[in-house]
Enzyme design. Sequence first.
Site, PDB file in Angstrom:
ATOM      1  N   GLY A  12      47.744 132.050 141.852  1.00  0.00           N
ATOM      2  CA  GLY A  12      47.461 130.687 142.308  1.00  0.00           C
ATOM      3  C   GLY A  12      48.305 130.339 143.526  1.00  0.00           C
ATOM      4  CE  LYS A  76      40.939 135.665 134.735  1.00  0.00           C
ATOM      5  NZ  LYS A  76      40.686 134.260 135.048  1.00  0.00           N
ATOM      6  N   GLY A 114      53.379 135.504 141.454  1.00  0.00           N
ATOM      7  CA  GLY A 114      54.025 135.242 140.172  1.00  0.00           C
ATOM      8  C   GLY A 114      54.079 136.526 139.358  1.00  0.00           C
ATOM      9  CB  THR A 117      51.064 138.776 142.110  1.00  0.00           C
ATOM     10  OG1 THR A 117      50.020 137.841 141.842  1.00  0.00           O
ATOM     11  CG2 THR A 117      50.866 139.387 143.474  1.00  0.00           C
ATOM     12  CB  THR A 137      54.923 130.253 139.578  1.00  0.00           C
ATOM     13  OG1 THR A 137      54.572 129.213 138.649  1.00  0.00           O
ATOM     14  CG2 THR A 137      56.308 130.735 139.225  1.00  0.00           C
ATOM     15  CG  ASP A 139      53.379 126.649 136.059  1.00  0.00           C
ATOM     16  OD1 ASP A 139      52.995 125.622 136.635  1.00  0.00           O
ATOM     17  OD2 ASP A 139      52.624 127.365 135.367  1.00  0.00           O
ATOM     18  NE  ARG A 183      47.971 129.384 132.482  1.00  0.00           N
ATOM     19  CZ  ARG A 183      46.854 129.395 131.751  1.00  0.00           C
ATOM     20  NH1 ARG A 183      46.831 129.967 130.564  1.00  0.00           N
ATOM     21  NH2 ARG A 183      45.754 128.846 132.189  1.00  0.00           N
ATOM     22  CD  GLU A 234      48.324 123.636 132.858  1.00  0.00           C
ATOM     23  OE1 GLU A 234      47.208 123.301 133.243  1.00  0.00           O
ATOM     24  OE2 GLU A 234      48.991 124.542 133.399  1.00  0.00           O
ATOM     25  CG  HIS A 279      43.905 122.800 141.158  1.00  0.00           C
ATOM     26  ND1 HIS A 279      43.279 122.506 139.975  1.00  0.00           N
ATOM     27  CD2 HIS A 279      44.162 124.127 141.140  1.00  0.00           C
ATOM     28  CE1 HIS A 279      43.145 123.612 139.264  1.00  0.00           C
ATOM     29  NE2 HIS A 279      43.666 124.611 139.945  1.00  0.00           N
TER      30      HIS A 279
HETATM   31  O1  F6P Z   1      50.452 129.243 137.137  1.00  0.00           O
HETATM   32  C1  F6P Z   1      50.451 128.070 137.807  1.00  0.00           C
HETATM   33  C2  F6P Z   1      49.393 127.125 137.365  1.00  0.00           C
HETATM   34  O2  F6P Z   1      49.661 126.041 138.136  1.00  0.00           O
HETATM   35  C3  F6P Z   1      49.348 126.778 135.879  1.00  0.00           C
HETATM   36  O3  F6P Z   1      50.222 125.767 135.495  1.00  0.00           O
HETATM   37  C4  F6P Z   1      47.900 126.383 135.693  1.00  0.00           C
HETATM   38  O4  F6P Z   1      47.486 126.528 134.355  1.00  0.00           O
HETATM   39  C5  F6P Z   1      47.217 127.338 136.577  1.00  0.00           C
HETATM   40  O5  F6P Z   1      48.096 127.586 137.663  1.00  0.00           O
HETATM   41  C6  F6P Z   1      45.868 126.900 137.056  1.00  0.00           C
HETATM   42  O6  F6P Z   1      45.435 127.774 138.053  1.00  0.00           O
HETATM   43  P1  F6P Z   1      43.933 128.041 138.469  1.00  0.00           P
HETATM   44  O7  F6P Z   1      43.183 126.763 138.447  1.00  0.00           O
HETATM   45  O8  F6P Z   1      44.050 128.613 139.844  1.00  0.00           O
HETATM   46  O9  F6P Z   1      43.402 129.018 137.487  1.00  0.00           O
END
Ligand code: F6P
Length: 361
Positions: A12, A76, A114, A117, A137, A139, A183, A234, A279
Amino acid sequence: MYKQIGILTGGGDAPGLNAVIRAVVRTAIGEYGMSVIGIEDSFEGILGETQTTRLTKRSVSGILPRGGTILGTRNKGSFAQVVDGVPHFPEMPISEALANLDILGIEALIVLGGEGTLAIAEQFHKRGFPVIGVPKTIDNDLAATELTFGFMTAIDIATEALDRLHTTAESHDRVMILEVMGRNTGWIALHAGLAGSADIILIPEIPFSIDSVLRKVREREEDGSRFTIIVVAEGAREVGGSALYADKEQLRLGGVGEYLRREIEERSGKESRCVVLGHLQRGGSPNAFDRMLGTNLGACAVRALCSGEVGKMVALQAGTIVNVPLSEACVQIKTVPTDGQLVRTARDIGISFAAPKESDM
Ligand code: F6P
């Protein structure tokens, strides 16, 4: 010394990626006289008909304040397959990528990403290809580094959202819930909750009880505050429950804020609203700290590479950038210590984590 190196961004996006790219290019060219090739769309850009672009000081001019990544990224790809939660790295795409790197004349790679990767980057290192990782990241959950770029910007955005929710919550006497990213860890929720004066902070590390949430809302009413602000990561879960998914198949989290809103309204009659920040936390310009951290990490990554430190990740430790083995960098995530100073401070100033235990209140 290398003549030409490659750089790519994976996973991400995070505010500050372009700051790292710019610093890598300026340091590699200006300080070490190397050429830099940008690989597009993460590792995918070195497969098949490769997608690359030469990066020059001119081509990175003006990108420091820009969000996203000029190289593009992928969550991915073909390099890792997760079976029962365990990543596997099939040989085929890696050997194809190594052959293509050879054809492109790329002698070493700087990989921004992260956990996932960087685990792929480590596979290249294991096959003798020089790699340096740069942690990324929002996070902030990579164990080997105290901070990752993008995190501070995400907190700024979440804090501003909490400030804005305060005025409307107070005007309408409502419970306002802000669902933020996180996450597996509650770093964004905890920091933004402290900076944005939340009344309740819900994080994955401390399972919550709805009864405790309602108790806090009631206590505030009795105290004369007829509104309550909740920030929830989340990945937070109820005691005995599990994280909620917006899309289980794609492992996309989401829904805990709306679940709370419904429970609070139904069980207390208190009008409630939920906002999912999503986002917005990742897009847009990095703040000053993330520009600075990204720049320092980028320059240090090139210095590490040119001093023979391969298979390492640059990391912030005790305020300075150090190099740690990629193998250590990927093994565990950094969770919020539930007995740590920040959690204690939050509790001391009256913030609830809605743990079922009475001692939390
Ligand atoms: O890993 C970072 C993060 O911001 C997570 O907190 C979140 O769940 C995820 O990316 C969402 O990423 P994407 O929408 O790109 O799958």
